[in-house]
Scaffold this active site. Structure first.
Site, PDB file in Angstrom:
ATOM      1  N   GLU A  92      11.898   4.029  -2.651  1.00  0.00           N
ATOM      2  CA  GLU A  92      12.162   3.081  -1.564  1.00  0.00           C
ATOM      3  C   GLU A  92      12.749   1.777  -2.083  1.00  0.00           C
ATOM      4  OE1 GLU A  92       8.381   4.333   1.309  1.00  0.00           O
ATOM      5  OE2 GLU A  92       8.562   2.290   0.538  1.00  0.00           O
ATOM      6  N   CYS A 112       3.016   6.049  -8.606  1.00  0.00           N
ATOM      7  CA  CYS A 112       2.270   4.968  -9.270  1.00  0.00           C
ATOM      8  C   CYS A 112       0.909   5.479  -9.713  1.00  0.00           C
ATOM      9  CB  CYS A 112       2.100   3.795  -8.308  1.00  0.00           C
ATOM     10  SG  CYS A 112       1.301   2.349  -9.055  1.00  0.00           S
ATOM     11  N   CYS A 116      -4.546   1.510  -6.777  1.00  0.00           N
ATOM     12  CA  CYS A 116      -5.151   0.558  -5.837  1.00  0.00           C
ATOM     13  C   CYS A 116      -5.534   1.323  -4.576  1.00  0.00           C
ATOM     14  CB  CYS A 116      -4.171  -0.561  -5.513  1.00  0.00           C
ATOM     15  SG  CYS A 116      -3.699  -1.542  -6.956  1.00  0.00           S
ATOM     16  N   CYS A 119      -3.333   1.051  -1.239  1.00  0.00           N
ATOM     17  CA  CYS A 119      -1.870   1.065  -1.339  1.00  0.00           C
ATOM     18  C   CYS A 119      -1.261   2.437  -1.084  1.00  0.00           C
ATOM     19  CB  CYS A 119      -1.465   0.568  -2.729  1.00  0.00           C
ATOM     20  SG  CYS A 119       0.316   0.470  -2.972  1.00  0.00           S
ATOM     21  N   GLY A 164       5.403   1.536  -8.001  1.00  0.00           N
ATOM     22  CA  GLY A 164       5.226   1.558  -9.443  1.00  0.00           C
ATOM     23  C   GLY A 164       4.739   0.240 -10.013  1.00  0.00           C
ATOM     24  N   SER A 196       6.176  -8.538 -10.101  1.00  0.00           N
ATOM     25  CA  SER A 196       4.763  -8.445  -9.785  1.00  0.00           C
ATOM     26  C   SER A 196       4.083  -7.401 -10.671  1.00  0.00           C
ATOM     27  CB  SER A 196       4.578  -8.056  -8.310  1.00  0.00           C
ATOM     28  OG  SER A 196       3.213  -7.884  -7.999  1.00  0.00           O
ATOM     29  N   SER A 219      -1.182  -9.352  -9.057  1.00  0.00           N
ATOM     30  CA  SER A 219      -1.944  -8.768  -7.956  1.00  0.00           C
ATOM     31  C   SER A 219      -3.427  -8.933  -8.274  1.00  0.00           C
ATOM     32  CB  SER A 219      -1.587  -7.285  -7.790  1.00  0.00           C
ATOM     33  OG  SER A 219      -0.239  -7.148  -7.389  1.00  0.00           O
ATOM     34  N   HIS A 221      -6.245  -9.947  -5.719  1.00  0.00           N
ATOM     35  CA  HIS A 221      -6.891  -9.259  -4.591  1.00  0.00           C
ATOM     36  C   HIS A 221      -8.406  -9.357  -4.513  1.00  0.00           C
ATOM     37  CE1 HIS A 221      -2.908  -7.910  -3.893  1.00  0.00           C
ATOM     38  NE2 HIS A 221      -2.922  -6.882  -4.727  1.00  0.00           N
ATOM     39  N   ASN A 297      -1.519  -4.432   5.724  1.00  0.00           N
ATOM     40  CA  ASN A 297      -0.676  -3.627   6.607  1.00  0.00           C
ATOM     41  C   ASN A 297      -1.262  -2.215   6.616  1.00  0.00           C
ATOM     42  OD1 ASN A 297       1.361  -2.760   8.222  1.00  0.00           O
ATOM     43  ND2 ASN A 297       3.031  -3.224   6.810  1.00  0.00           N
ATOM     44  N   CYS A 341       4.583  -0.641   1.432  1.00  0.00           N
ATOM     45  CA  CYS A 341       5.269  -0.078   0.282  1.00  0.00           C
ATOM     46  C   CYS A 341       4.808   1.352   0.018  1.00  0.00           C
ATOM     47  CB  CYS A 341       4.991  -0.956  -0.940  1.00  0.00           C
ATOM     48  SG  CYS A 341       5.829  -0.403  -2.415  1.00  0.00           S
TER      49      CYS A 341
END
Length: 365
Positions: A92, A112, A116, A119, A164, A196, A219, A221, A297, A341
């Site tokens: 993407e 990836c 997480c 994700c 990734g 990132s 990241s 979180h 999201n 993502c």
């Protein structure tokens, strides 16, 4: 036989390649200009480059390693591209419209492995790294889209935040940054590029030493190990005790501000006590750190997580502000398309697998 991507060479590497084959150093700059400024897609179009050199380039290099498979356009102008690579894998890339310009979010790996728990990118495990040319080509594909639909507009910003872990593909990442930053080509300023990472401490130090001159986002979180391990399994291997010293090294070495990304998950990490703990964790680093709050999201496959209420987001924001922490809230874009993502890629793969099973069933029947 698939040719190497012309987008995979830095100007220095292209120069060395041509010099080894008897061509002048200036020839590389001509080729570079045709590729990135004039954005040709056929070496035969290089009218001021001798035919021998153009033919040599055509024999060894190609322009396209991916095809547009799906394109989604949001009412807010966000465009999400799903590209199919030569090996059949899907990645993407997202074009976003900001007040400061046009920004592209690029992918660095097929899948990836960071894991997480919130994700969509990690729904499918990493199968391989992308080459530097495949990462650069994402920018070129978007720029060519703009050339056709919005002549005169150009990509001005890049966020390396797609599918990734960029620091798990470190060498190709550095080449990609050198290519897109080169002032003779796309000339995207370092201050307009953000990379990132989920927190690979050793690579954060290496990135600082490399002196790349782009922005870094971490990241984070969560404000403590227990909560961070719960939502980010990488924290088991690289807990805050290892991550924070690496961040300190980066800040001291570069004197550049960093962004601490904090995704807000309803009733998980979004309470006032978490904001206060986060402010304490940041401590003296607040002079060179900005917290970017990201309201979650929702992703179908991660139904255990929900988006917090606006009042909760505002309260978290205000608590950090009162503690003297620089804080911002990410502007939501592409909410009417598969915005998260990895979400579009995951859905498309599931769709194609479902279609394949149906066809297989028909054949058996």
């Amino acid at each position: 036989m698939n040719k190497a991507s012309i987008y995979g060479l830095t100007l220095e590497q292209l120069t060395a390649w041509l010099l080894e084959r008897g061509h002048k150093k200036s020839r590389a700059k001509q080729v570079w200009d045709w590729v990135y400024r004039k954005r040709i897609t056929d070496f035969a179009e290089m009218s001021d480059v001798n035919k021998e050199c153009a033919q040599l380039m055509a024999e060894h290099f190609g322009f396209y390693t991916m095809d547009e498979h799906v394109k989604q356009e949001s009412v807010d102008g966000t465009v999400k591209f799903l590209f199919r690579l030569q090996d059949g894998n899907l990645i993407e890339t997202v074009l976003m419209r900001q007040k400061y310009g046009l920004s592209v979010c690029v992918t660095t790996q097929v899948g990836c492995n960071i894991g997480c728990s919130f994700c969509a990118s990690g729904l499918l495990k990493k199968s391989r790294d992308l080459g530097s040319g495949e990462i650069v080509e994402q920018i070129m594909k978007v720029q060519q889209h703009l050339d056709l639909t919005e002549p005169g507009n150009r990509v001005s910003h890049i966020v390396v935040m797609g599918i990734g872990e960029p620091f798990d593909n470190f060498a190709n990442l550095l080449d990609f940054l050198a290519i897109v930053k080169d002032h003779k080509g796309l000339a995207i300023a370092g201050k307009g590029i953000t990379v990132s990472t989920s927190g690979l401490a050793d690579k954060i130090r290496e990135f600082a030493d490399a002196g790349v001159g782009v922005n870094l986002a971490i990241s984070l979180h969560a404000p403590n190990n227990e909560l961070r391990t719960q939502i980010m399994k990488i924290n088991r291997a690289i807990p805050l005790e290892k991550l924070l010293p690496a961040i300190d090294y980066y800040l001291e070495k570069t004197n550049r501000r960093i962004t601490l990304e904090y995704i807000l998950l309803k009733d998980i990490n979004d309470r006032e006590e978490h904001a206060l703990e986060l402010a304490e964790l940041i401590g003296d680093r607040r002079q060179l750190a900005n917290v970017n709050l990201i309201p979650y999201n929702p992703v179908d496959e991660h139904g255990q997580y929900q988006r917090p209420e606006r009042e909760t987001v505002r309260g978290f924001f205000d608590t950090l502000k009162k503690q003297g922490v620089s804080v911002s809230t990410r502007l939501e874009q592409g909410s009417d398309i598969d915005a998260a993502c990895g979400q579009l890629r995951s859905k498309q793969i599931q769709k194609e697998r479902g279609s394949a099973k149906q066809e297989s069933g028909k054949a058996v029947g």
